[in-house]
Design an enzyme around this catalytic site. Sequence first.
Site, PDB file in Angstrom:
ATOM      1  N   GLY A  33       0.847  -1.186   0.000  1.00 62.91           N
ATOM      2  CA  GLY A  33       0.000   0.000   0.000  1.00 62.91           C
ATOM      3  C   GLY A  33       0.881   1.234   0.000  1.00 62.91           C
ATOM      4  O   GLY A  33       2.100   1.144   0.149  1.00 62.91           O
ATOM      5  N   LEU A  34       0.266   2.380  -0.153  1.00 62.95           N
ATOM      6  CA  LEU A  34       1.013   3.634  -0.195  1.00 62.95           C
ATOM      7  C   LEU A  34       1.684   3.930   1.146  1.00 62.95           C
ATOM      8  O   LEU A  34       1.280   3.400   2.186  1.00 62.95           O
ATOM      9  CB  LEU A  34       0.064   4.784  -0.547  1.00 62.95           C
ATOM     10  CG  LEU A  34      -0.537   4.788  -1.959  1.00 62.95           C
ATOM     11  CD1 LEU A  34      -1.627   5.843  -2.058  1.00 62.95           C
ATOM     12  CD2 LEU A  34       0.552   5.037  -3.000  1.00 62.95           C
ATOM     13  N   SER A  35       2.676   4.797   1.112  1.00 64.97           N
ATOM     14  CA  SER A  35       3.282   5.293   2.346  1.00 64.97           C
ATOM     15  C   SER A  35       2.200   5.979   3.168  1.00 64.97           C
ATOM     16  O   SER A  35       1.422   6.782   2.646  1.00 64.97           O
ATOM     17  CB  SER A  35       4.392   6.298   2.001  1.00 64.97           C
ATOM     18  OG  SER A  35       4.950   6.832   3.174  1.00 64.97           O
ATOM     19  N   GLY A  36       2.104   5.623   4.452  1.00 63.63           N
ATOM     20  CA  GLY A  36       1.086   6.216   5.311  1.00 63.63           C
ATOM     21  C   GLY A  36      -0.232   5.470   5.310  1.00 63.63           C
ATOM     22  O   GLY A  36      -1.186   5.866   5.984  1.00 63.63           O
ATOM     23  N   SER A  37      -0.312   4.365   4.572  1.00 68.50           N
ATOM     24  CA  SER A  37      -1.577   3.609   4.512  1.00 68.50           C
ATOM     25  C   SER A  37      -1.832   2.827   5.794  1.00 68.50           C
ATOM     26  O   SER A  37      -2.970   2.468   6.093  1.00 68.50           O
ATOM     27  CB  SER A  37      -1.565   2.649   3.312  1.00 68.50           C
ATOM     28  OG  SER A  37      -0.522   1.694   3.444  1.00 68.50           O
ATOM     29  N   GLY A  38      -0.774   2.552   6.552  1.00 69.15           N
ATOM     30  CA  GLY A  38      -0.936   1.802   7.806  1.00 69.15           C
ATOM     31  C   GLY A  38      -0.359   0.404   7.750  1.00 69.15           C
ATOM     32  O   GLY A  38      -0.609  -0.404   8.657  1.00 69.15           O
ATOM     33  N   LYS A  39       0.422   0.105   6.725  1.00 69.57           N
ATOM     34  CA  LYS A  39       0.989  -1.252   6.565  1.00 69.57           C
ATOM     35  C   LYS A  39       1.745  -1.719   7.803  1.00 69.57           C
ATOM     36  O   LYS A  39       1.464  -2.778   8.353  1.00 69.57           O
ATOM     37  CB  LYS A  39       1.958  -1.294   5.365  1.00 69.57           C
ATOM     38  CG  LYS A  39       1.350  -1.007   4.030  1.00 69.57           C
ATOM     39  CD  LYS A  39       2.386  -1.039   2.927  1.00 69.57           C
ATOM     40  CE  LYS A  39       3.516  -0.048   3.090  1.00 69.57           C
ATOM     41  NZ  LYS A  39       3.117   1.360   3.133  1.00 69.57           N
ATOM     42  N   SER A  40       2.721  -0.933   8.227  1.00 75.03           N
ATOM     43  CA  SER A  40       3.566  -1.335   9.357  1.00 75.03           C
ATOM     44  C   SER A  40       2.777  -1.379  10.660  1.00 75.03           C
ATOM     45  O   SER A  40       2.966  -2.280  11.477  1.00 75.03           O
ATOM     46  CB  SER A  40       4.761  -0.383   9.500  1.00 75.03           C
ATOM     47  OG  SER A  40       5.601  -0.487   8.373  1.00 75.03           O
ATOM     48  N   SER A 107       6.176  -1.764  -2.060  1.00 74.92           N
ATOM     49  CA  SER A 107       6.253  -2.666  -3.230  1.00 74.92           C
ATOM     50  C   SER A 107       5.277  -2.220  -4.320  1.00 74.92           C
ATOM     51  O   SER A 107       4.281  -2.875  -4.571  1.00 74.92           O
ATOM     52  CB  SER A 107       6.024  -4.124  -2.831  1.00 74.92           C
ATOM     53  OG  SER A 107       4.910  -4.308  -2.007  1.00 74.92           O
TER      54      SER A 107
END
Length: 197
Positions: A33-40, A107
């Site tokens: 997902g985009l940076s800031g989407s909440g992945k981590s 990615s």
Amino acid sequence: MKNKNIVWHDHQLNKEERSAMKAQKPCILWFTGLSGSGKSTIANAVEVKLAELKKHTYLLDGDNVRHGLNKDLGFSDTDRVENIRRIGEVSNLFADAGMIVLSAFISPFREDREIVRTLAQEGEFIEVFIDAPLEVCEQRDPKGLYVKARKGEIPDFTGISSPYEVPEKPEIHIKGEPSIEESADIIVNYLHDKNYI
């Protein structure tokens, strides 16, 4: 050029035996997902829930990996491809150890994610698309990267000056801004329902 004198060394313990000791089925949860989407953040919450269930995990995070294994790579398209290739190989090694691997990386390119899928054994790659709109990610902007990208201070920034290719058929699609807890529950329930845990 590939060295012809390198031979794969088979181990006495195999993946099935290592997985049986851990009472789980190995897999790679690939958060994109985009940076800031909440992945981590979501990956962290999932790992905590799995730890409560006594499951064996390891979390690979994009920024953390770039401090060590991939510190020689930049953010050009070529370097992004190599970044994901290396992480795919590492993720696959953890899965071979019987682990549930949580890999949180932007990615951005579909082809790269598919290459990682082909590295994994059938059914072990689980694409988790954290589908937050660009506007939402920019509002969050936890690292201040979008502001810099909009000013032209960060070239090749995904979503602004470099493309993000949306997954076509992710195994898990998190959208509609559920809470971190709800998102983590969706993922853990998927693992339970599919007999990974």
